[in-house]
Design an enzyme around this catalytic site. Structure first.
Site, mmCIF file in Angstrom:
data_model
loop_
_atom_site.group_PDB
_atom_site.id
_atom_site.type_symbol
_atom_site.label_atom_id
_atom_site.label_comp_id
_atom_site.label_asym_id
_atom_site.label_seq_id
_atom_site.Cartn_x
_atom_site.Cartn_y
_atom_site.Cartn_z
ATOM 1 N N ASP A 54 -5.821 -0.063 -3.892
ATOM 2 C CA ASP A 54 -6.122 0.501 -5.202
ATOM 3 C C ASP A 54 -6.831 -0.523 -6.091
ATOM 4 O OD1 ASP A 54 -5.047 2.856 -4.470
ATOM 5 O OD2 ASP A 54 -3.213 2.685 -5.651
ATOM 6 N N GLU A 55 -6.466 -1.792 -5.933
ATOM 7 C CA GLU A 55 -7.049 -2.819 -6.785
ATOM 8 C C GLU A 55 -8.573 -2.826 -6.639
ATOM 9 O OE1 GLU A 55 -5.183 -6.592 -6.155
ATOM 10 O OE2 GLU A 55 -6.402 -7.565 -7.685
#
Ligand code: NAG
Ligand code: NAG
Ligand code: NAG
Ligand code: NAG
Ligand code: NAG
Length: 495
Positions: A167-168
């Site tokens: 997700d980062e």
């Protein structure tokens, strides 16, 4: 009075023109009033809890445009004093306390009436990811401490959490393309169209503990663990993304030093990435405490060691190459390093966070050629420490590390990710776009507040329909006016 045939035609034309003019006027008024509704400003707050420090961002946007693309702007950026929250293992409560200063600054920006509706998030990345691996109860204590402080704020606190590593990268990618307004386009024919192939910008992020690469590949992503898919404004996007834990700037420097210690059994270490004439001491306990350092401390090692710079870029490159496992990718086209699948890089990229800071320090953010970049970094590494200290006074303790960082980033980008002399100019080193800091924080808020709808908002469709009606009326009006003028001409010509 009896009208002639031509006069009747003229009267009819004038009547039609007047009717059309009134219709157009009404439509225009309706458009104008709908645009002129009072626009409240909304706010959102994100704490980006990185491994080396925490930052707070306040975003704002007009309430009635909240689902539009590119309307969110940054109202405040605040750097929390002290180290990253993962450093407060011996005193977790202090991790929470450290956030108060920036929280106060944020509150000062937001009108009191708005505060209860203002969402507040805290997202933690690789520093906390490493700590949870090492001692999950310590990580839990720190999350509890920050949750306690943020929960007391007069805001809509939505929680503190550890971001998933995929997700980062994906959220950084969303931030860039959102801020640049690239996620959706409005075509001439009045449709919302998919952004053309290859116009979306890839993301290269580097923090203290991890580094991320995210882009739209030319073909399918074959290893599904490196794929992130989402639906934004009615279009599916599938990106390749990978986060390399322990390949962030600070962990790289730690691993580099540990590697040099392994190969030398002496009380003095000669460091090729530090400038010649540099002399400093390093304490060894924190070095071997890092989960990124695989080696255990050689027996009989003292508490601290003297490090001496030799300013040798060639030896430095060879030492940084030792941090990668390239042999695990030998003979595989679609492999970066450490056996990680990666399709060939494609399109434009923004490189931010530590990439930007290092290249900015070296004056290499104006799209210089790869040859110039290489030569500049090598020259800098060969500068004697005395000159470096004199040229950038007061920039300790990071000053000695720019040479290592520069050479490491070049190795990562070229040999790791596979950028070449030809594709190098597609990397732009940037801190901000459109006045907003580039990072995962904005994308995180947009995602968690559902501000990027999966479908094109109905309101946009209505707006484009309104524009279409107005255009048709305008064209009709113009035609009518021309006809009327022509008729009048005829009549007067007869008289
Ligand atoms: C934005 O979209 C959400 C869900 O699609 C909707 O509920 C909301 O009313 C929209 N907001 C505005 C201002 O259009
Ligand atoms: C984790 O930290 C706690 C408190 O600092 C300590 O008591 C415990 O022994 C640690 N656990 C491990 C596995 O290191
Ligand atoms: C967006 O948020 C949802 C939870 O609401 C989460 O499952 C998803 O992974 C997030 N998307 C990205 C790209 O982080
Ligand atoms: C590199 O990776 C390969 C395959 O995964 C492994 O066999 C080898 O031991 C690794 N080399 C190093 C130096 O870690
Ligand atoms: C970058 O440029 C500035 C101004 O031209 C100069 O003072 C500085 O020394 C340069 N930095 C490096 C690392 O060359």
């Amino acid at each position: 009075m009896k009208l002639t045939g031509k006069e009747r035609v003229l009267a009819a034309l004038l009547g039609a023109t007047a009717a059309l003019a009134v219709t157009a006027l009404i439509l225009i008024l309706v458009e104008a009033t709908s645009v002129r509704l009072p626009t409240d400003t909304k706010f959102g707050i994100v704490f980006d809890a990185g491994s080396s420090h925490t930052s707070l961002f306040v975003y704002r946007w007009p309430a009635d445009k909240e689902n539009d693309t590119g309307v969110v702007s940054q109202a405040l950026a605040c750097k929390v004093e002290g180290p990253g929250i993962s450093s407060y293992t011996s005193n977790p409560a202090q991790a929470g306390e450290s956030l108060r200063g920036c929280l106060e600054e944020a509150l000062a920006v937001i009108p009191e009436a708005q505060r209860p509706q203002t969402p507040l998030f805290l997202g933690a990345t690789a520093g906390m990811r490493l700590l949870s691996q090492k001692n999950s109860s310590q990580a839990g204590d720190i999350f509890a401490a920050v949750t306690q402080v943020l929960g007391q704020a007069p805001l809509d606190f939505r929680g503190a959490e550890l971001l998933a590593s995929q997700d980062e990268g994906a959220l950084g990618w969303i931030t860039i393309n959102y801020v640049l307004g690239l996620l959706v386009k409005y075509s001439f024919s009045g449709e919302w169209i998919r952004p053309p192939e290859g116009t979306l910008v890839g993301a290269l992020d580097m923090g203290g503990a991890s580094t991320q690469i995210t882009f739209v590949p030319g073909g399918p992503v074959l290893d599904k663990s490196t794929q992130a898919a989402f639906r934004l404004y009615g279009f599916e996007h599938s990106v390749y993304t990978h986060s390399y834990l322990c390949f962030g700037r600070d962990q790289m420097l730690t691993r580099l030093l540990a590697g040099l210690l392994q190969s030398r059994q002496a009380l003095r270490v000669r460091h090729p990435c530090y400038h010649s004439g540099y002399r400093g001491t390093v304490s060894l306990a924190p070095l071997y405490e890092s989960p990124c350092v695989q080696a255990t401390a050689p027996p009989g090692l003292p508490q601290s060691l003297t490090v001496e710079g030799t300013g040798n870029p060639r030896a430095c490159v060879s030492a940084t190459r030792g941090l990668f496992n390239f042999s695990s990718c030998e003979g595989r086209e679609d492999c970066a390093f450490n056996g990680v699948y990666q399709p060939p890089v494609r399109g434009q990229f923004y490189a931010f966070s530590s990439f930007f800071h290092t290249f900015h320090f070296l004056n290499l953010t104006s799209r210089q050629s790869l040859a110039t970049v290489n030569a500049t970094v090598w020259d800098f590494c060969q500068k004697p420490w005395k000159l470096v200290e004199a040229a950038w006074p007061g920039q300790q303790p990071w000053l000695r590390d720019h040479c290592a960082s520069g050479l490491y980033m070049l190795t990562l980008l070229l040999e790791g990710y596979g950028f070449t002399e030809e594709t190098w100019p597609s990397i732009e080193f940037r801190k901000q776009a459109g006045g907003t800091d580039i990072g995962w924080a904005l994308g995180y808020m947009l995602n968690l507040t559902n501000m990027i709808p999966a479908e094109v908002p109905a309101q946009w469709r209505a707006e484009s329909y309104g524009v279409w009606v107005a255009s048709v009326v305008f064209v009709a009006l113009t035609l009518a006016a021309i006809l009327a003028a022509a008729a009048a001409q005829l009549l007067w010509a007869r008289d």
